[in-house]
Motif scaffolding. Structure first.
Motif, PDB file in Angstrom:
ATOM      1  N   VAL A  41      23.677 -40.304  52.682  1.00 34.00           N
ATOM      2  CA  VAL A  41      24.419 -39.787  53.831  1.00 34.00           C
ATOM      3  C   VAL A  41      23.549 -39.876  55.076  1.00 34.00           C
ATOM      4  CG1 VAL A  41      25.563 -37.751  54.805  1.00 34.00           C
ATOM      5  CG2 VAL A  41      25.723 -38.234  52.343  1.00 34.00           C
ATOM      6  N   GLY A  42      24.166 -40.313  56.185  1.00 31.27           N
ATOM      7  CA  GLY A  42      23.431 -40.423  57.443  1.00 31.27           C
ATOM      8  C   GLY A  42      22.787 -39.103  57.847  1.00 31.27           C
ATOM      9  N   HIS A  43      21.635 -39.184  58.478  1.00 31.09           N
ATOM     10  CA  HIS A  43      20.886 -37.960  58.793  1.00 31.09           C
ATOM     11  C   HIS A  43      21.606 -37.058  59.784  1.00 31.09           C
ATOM     12  CE1 HIS A  43      19.700 -39.249  62.866  1.00 31.09           C
ATOM     13  NE2 HIS A  43      19.690 -40.471  62.352  1.00 31.09           N
ATOM     14  N   HIS A  44      22.529 -37.652  60.557  1.00 26.53           N
ATOM     15  CA  HIS A  44      23.243 -36.864  61.552  1.00 26.53           C
ATOM     16  C   HIS A  44      24.510 -36.228  60.987  1.00 26.53           C
ATOM     17  CE1 HIS A  44      24.139 -41.126  61.589  1.00 26.53           C
ATOM     18  NE2 HIS A  44      25.345 -40.893  62.051  1.00 26.53           N
ATOM     19  N   PHE A  45      24.747 -36.353  59.683  1.00 30.99           N
ATOM     20  CA  PHE A  45      25.887 -35.698  59.044  1.00 30.99           C
ATOM     21  C   PHE A  45      25.379 -34.627  58.084  1.00 30.99           C
ATOM     22  CE2 PHE A  45      27.631 -39.971  59.984  1.00 30.99           C
ATOM     23  CZ  PHE A  45      28.696 -39.590  60.783  1.00 30.99           C
ATOM     24  N   ALA A  46      26.163 -33.536  58.008  1.00 31.06           N
ATOM     25  CA  ALA A  46      25.757 -32.431  57.125  1.00 31.06           C
ATOM     26  C   ALA A  46      25.942 -32.804  55.669  1.00 31.06           C
ATOM     27  CB  ALA A  46      26.568 -31.182  57.468  1.00 31.06           C
ATOM     28  N   ASN A  47      27.002 -33.555  55.363  1.00 32.52           N
ATOM     29  CA  ASN A  47      27.268 -33.936  53.977  1.00 32.52           C
ATOM     30  C   ASN A  47      28.192 -35.162  53.946  1.00 32.52           C
ATOM     31  OD1 ASN A  47      29.967 -32.884  54.417  1.00 32.52           O
ATOM     32  ND2 ASN A  47      29.030 -30.841  54.158  1.00 32.52           N
ATOM     33  N   ALA A  48      28.515 -35.637  52.741  1.00 32.25           N
ATOM     34  CA  ALA A  48      29.336 -36.845  52.589  1.00 32.25           C
ATOM     35  C   ALA A  48      30.756 -36.625  53.110  1.00 32.25           C
ATOM     36  CB  ALA A  48      29.372 -37.262  51.117  1.00 32.25           C
ATOM     37  N   GLU A  49      31.280 -35.413  52.927  1.00 30.89           N
ATOM     38  CA  GLU A  49      32.645 -35.134  53.386  1.00 30.89           C
ATOM     39  C   GLU A  49      32.732 -35.242  54.902  1.00 30.89           C
ATOM     40  OE1 GLU A  49      31.053 -33.386  51.121  1.00 30.89           O
ATOM     41  OE2 GLU A  49      32.286 -33.899  49.367  1.00 30.89           O
ATOM     42  N   GLN A  50      31.726 -34.700  55.601  1.00 32.48           N
ATOM     43  CA  GLN A  50      31.738 -34.780  57.069  1.00 32.48           C
ATOM     44  C   GLN A  50      31.590 -36.231  57.522  1.00 32.48           C
ATOM     45  OE1 GLN A  50      28.295 -33.640  59.541  1.00 32.48           O
ATOM     46  NE2 GLN A  50      29.643 -32.067  60.441  1.00 32.48           N
ATOM     47  N   GLU A  51      30.772 -36.991  56.842  1.00 30.19           N
ATOM     48  CA  GLU A  51      30.590 -38.408  57.179  1.00 30.19           C
ATOM     49  C   GLU A  51      31.894 -39.175  57.008  1.00 30.19           C
ATOM     50  OE1 GLU A  51      27.113 -41.503  56.081  1.00 30.19           O
ATOM     51  OE2 GLU A  51      28.458 -41.027  54.415  1.00 30.19           O
ATOM     52  N   PHE A  52      32.586 -38.910  55.893  1.00 28.72           N
ATOM     53  CA  PHE A  52      33.849 -39.595  55.611  1.00 28.72           C
ATOM     54  C   PHE A  52      34.908 -39.221  56.641  1.00 28.72           C
ATOM     55  CE2 PHE A  52      38.015 -39.620  53.461  1.00 28.72           C
ATOM     56  CZ  PHE A  52      38.101 -40.963  53.144  1.00 28.72           C
ATOM     57  N   SER A  53      35.017 -37.931  56.965  1.00 27.04           N
ATOM     58  CA  SER A  53      36.021 -37.469  57.930  1.00 27.04           C
ATOM     59  C   SER A  53      35.766 -38.059  59.312  1.00 27.04           C
ATOM     60  CB  SER A  53      36.016 -35.936  58.005  1.00 27.04           C
ATOM     61  OG  SER A  53      36.340 -35.370  56.759  1.00 27.04           O
ATOM     62  N   SER A  54      34.507 -38.139  59.707  1.00 28.12           N
ATOM     63  CA  SER A  54      34.167 -38.701  61.019  1.00 28.12           C
ATOM     64  C   SER A  54      34.535 -40.170  61.097  1.00 28.12           C
ATOM     65  CB  SER A  54      32.674 -38.520  61.295  1.00 28.12           C
ATOM     66  OG  SER A  54      32.325 -37.159  61.286  1.00 28.12           O
ATOM     67  N   ALA A  55      34.221 -40.902  60.018  1.00 31.81           N
ATOM     68  CA  ALA A  55      34.553 -42.331  59.991  1.00 31.81           C
ATOM     69  C   ALA A  55      36.063 -42.538  60.059  1.00 31.81           C
ATOM     70  CB  ALA A  55      33.985 -42.964  58.729  1.00 31.81           C
TER      71      ALA A  55
END
Length: 230
Positions: free
Chosen positions: A17-31
């Motif tokens: 997971v990217g360092h600027h995301f709290a977790n995988a769910e936040q990364e997925f939602s942002s994308a």
């Protein structure tokens, strides 16, 4: 992300997971949010072209009704079936990634790519060559003298070149999107062989799937407008 229904294969490469995301769910939602914004711009672009079609169709109804008879409904129908099939296989590829079925995921991606290729072969290999052969082309490239030899009902119609300008512009732009989609699917296949997708990470598959469904949806509107209604 959904809960996996099978164990994660040992050969997958775990996503970081990217360092600027709290977790995988936040990364997925942002994308997903960013990609939906991009798709909105695509809808605005094609929406403007559809408005243009309706505008000219209103004032040149007789011309559009006659000119649409020069298009091949059987080829357009085959292309519609091909794209709808590819939408289904793309959705199945995503589902397979969600439940850790890598082999099935790759098979569905390959079928999607082949369907996209078949669409372009029909478009560029069978449909457009006849337009060039009969000079039913956009703008100043439209040649009435040659066109009426194949389609006598075009004689005496007002501005038939406008119909073909819209036809080539809209189906051509859609074709460019299909080619871009083929490039993205090829990229997914390459990453799939490297084991990048599993139940814990399938964001590129999901985003490409959204793009591919939009490409199919646009064709669902193009087909009846040009081939059936005219």
């Amino acid at each position: 992300m959904s809960t996996p229904s099978a164990s994660i294969p040992s050969n997958v490469q775990r996503h970081q997971v990217g360092h600027h995301f709290a977790n995988a769910e936040q990364e997925f939602s942002s994308a997903k949010l960013g990609f939906w914004l991009f798709l909105c711009t695509e809808l605005l672009m094609f929406g403007g072209l559809f408005v243009g079609f309706i505008y000219y169709r209103t004032f040149l109804a007789e011309t559009f009704l006659a000119a649409h008879r020069t298009l091949s409904i059987p080829l357009g129908t085959v292309n519609t079936v091909v794209l709808i099939t590819s939408s289904f296989t793309m959705a199945m590829a995503i589902r397979c990634a969600m439940v850790n079925k890598q082999k099935q995921m790759m098979a569905f991606l390959w079928v999607t790519l082949l369907c996209a290729g078949a669409f372009m072969v029909i478009k560029l290999g069978f449909e457009w060559p006849s337009k060039f052969a009969h000079h039913t082309l956009p703008g100043r490239y439209f040649d009435l003298a040659h066109a009426v030899e194949a389609y006598p009902f075009l004689e005496g119609l007002a501005s038939p070149h406008i119909f073909y300008s819209l036809y080539f512009m809209m189906t051509g732009l859609h074709g460019i999107h299909v080619v871009i989609g083929m490039g993205l699917i090829t990229w997914l296949i390459w990453r799939g062989y490297k084991g990048h997708f599993y139940s814990g990470f399938y964001t590129p598959l999901e985003m490409t799937g959204l793009y591919w469904h939009l490409v199919d949806l646009i064709w669902i509107f193009l087909f009846p407008l040009f081939y059936l209604v005219g």
